[in-house]
Design a protein around this motif. Structure first.
Motif, mmCIF file in Angstrom:
data_model
loop_
_atom_site.group_PDB
_atom_site.id
_atom_site.type_symbol
_atom_site.label_atom_id
_atom_site.label_comp_id
_atom_site.label_asym_id
_atom_site.label_seq_id
_atom_site.Cartn_x
_atom_site.Cartn_y
_atom_site.Cartn_z
ATOM 1 N N GLY A 145 0.822 -1.201 0.000
ATOM 2 C CA GLY A 145 0.000 0.000 0.000
ATOM 3 C C GLY A 145 0.856 1.250 0.000
ATOM 4 N N GLY A 146 0.212 2.372 -0.050
ATOM 5 C CA GLY A 146 0.908 3.643 0.023
ATOM 6 C C GLY A 146 1.276 4.189 -1.343
ATOM 7 N N TYR A 147 1.647 5.460 -1.339
ATOM 8 C CA TYR A 147 2.008 6.141 -2.589
ATOM 9 C C TYR A 147 3.404 5.730 -3.023
ATOM 10 N N ARG A 148 3.561 5.513 -4.330
ATOM 11 C CA ARG A 148 4.865 5.209 -4.922
ATOM 12 C C ARG A 148 4.940 5.890 -6.283
ATOM 13 N N SER A 149 6.159 6.156 -6.709
ATOM 14 C CA SER A 149 6.327 6.653 -8.073
ATOM 15 C C SER A 149 5.978 5.532 -9.043
ATOM 16 N N ARG A 150 5.720 5.877 -10.292
ATOM 17 C CA ARG A 150 5.413 4.841 -11.292
ATOM 18 C C ARG A 150 6.552 3.839 -11.418
ATOM 19 N N ALA A 151 7.782 4.331 -11.387
ATOM 20 C CA ALA A 151 8.941 3.437 -11.532
ATOM 21 C C ALA A 151 9.018 2.459 -10.367
ATOM 22 N N ALA A 190 6.549 1.564 -8.330
ATOM 23 C CA ALA A 190 5.386 0.678 -8.406
ATOM 24 C C ALA A 190 5.615 -0.424 -9.432
ATOM 25 N N GLY A 191 6.196 -0.066 -10.568
ATOM 26 C CA GLY A 191 6.489 -1.054 -11.602
ATOM 27 C C GLY A 191 7.492 -2.090 -11.145
ATOM 28 N N ARG A 192 8.542 -1.641 -10.455
ATOM 29 C CA ARG A 192 9.551 -2.584 -9.930
ATOM 30 C C ARG A 192 8.934 -3.518 -8.905
ATOM 31 N N MET A 193 8.122 -2.962 -8.000
ATOM 32 C CA MET A 193 7.511 -3.792 -6.960
ATOM 33 C C MET A 193 6.531 -4.793 -7.566
ATOM 34 N N LYS A 194 5.771 -4.386 -8.565
ATOM 35 C CA LYS A 194 4.853 -5.299 -9.232
ATOM 36 C C LYS A 194 5.640 -6.432 -9.895
ATOM 37 N N ALA A 195 6.754 -6.086 -10.537
ATOM 38 C CA ALA A 195 7.596 -7.098 -11.179
ATOM 39 C C ALA A 195 8.185 -8.064 -10.151
ATOM 40 N N GLU A 196 8.400 -7.586 -8.927
ATOM 41 C CA GLU A 196 8.941 -8.433 -7.854
ATOM 42 C C GLU A 196 7.871 -9.293 -7.197
ATOM 43 N N GLY A 197 6.610 -9.075 -7.537
ATOM 44 C CA GLY A 197 5.556 -9.927 -7.010
ATOM 45 C C GLY A 197 4.564 -9.281 -6.081
#
Length: 112
Positions: free
Chosen positions: A36-42, A44-51
């Motif tokens: 949760g929480g605010y993240r930059s697009r970059a 957020a993209g890295r975290m999504k790629a990490e699972g």
């Protein structure tokens, strides 16, 4: 609105719960899921790629098979993704609670 009327944020409620839990059961591990929480697009993209997946409950207690989703005492509600995760986790024989604030979560943990 007076300062005493302010409803604590979900972050404040979760912080209170984790501090209480660690004092009460110092040998039982509890940890947060960074979904949760605010993240930059970059980021957020890295975290999504990490699972990282939306809807995963906020906290996990591995020794007890317990997942905890925190909400504010007023105004917080489960998203469709959160409901889906809770249903999935319970089908896998985990126990899930939704704490409407730290005090509600403490009560539910003690009853668990």
């Amino acid at each position: 609105m007076k300062i005493t009327d302010r409803i604590p944020t979900e972050h404040e409620e979760q912080r209170e719960l984790v501090c209480w839990f660690r004092r009460k059961w110092p040998d039982v591990r509890i940890f947060a899921i960074p979904n949760g929480g605010y993240r930059s697009r970059a980021t957020a993209g890295r975290m999504k790629a990490e699972g990282v997946l939306s809807g995963v409950p906020d906290l996990f207690v591995p020794a007890w098979g317990l997942w905890i989703e925190m909400k504010r005492t007023k105004g917080g509600s489960l998203s469709a993704e959160q409901k889906d995760w809770i249903e999935y986790l319970e089908s896998e024989n985990y126990y899930c609670i939704v704490g409407k604030g730290a005090e509600d979560a403490k009560t539910k943990i003690k009853e668990f």
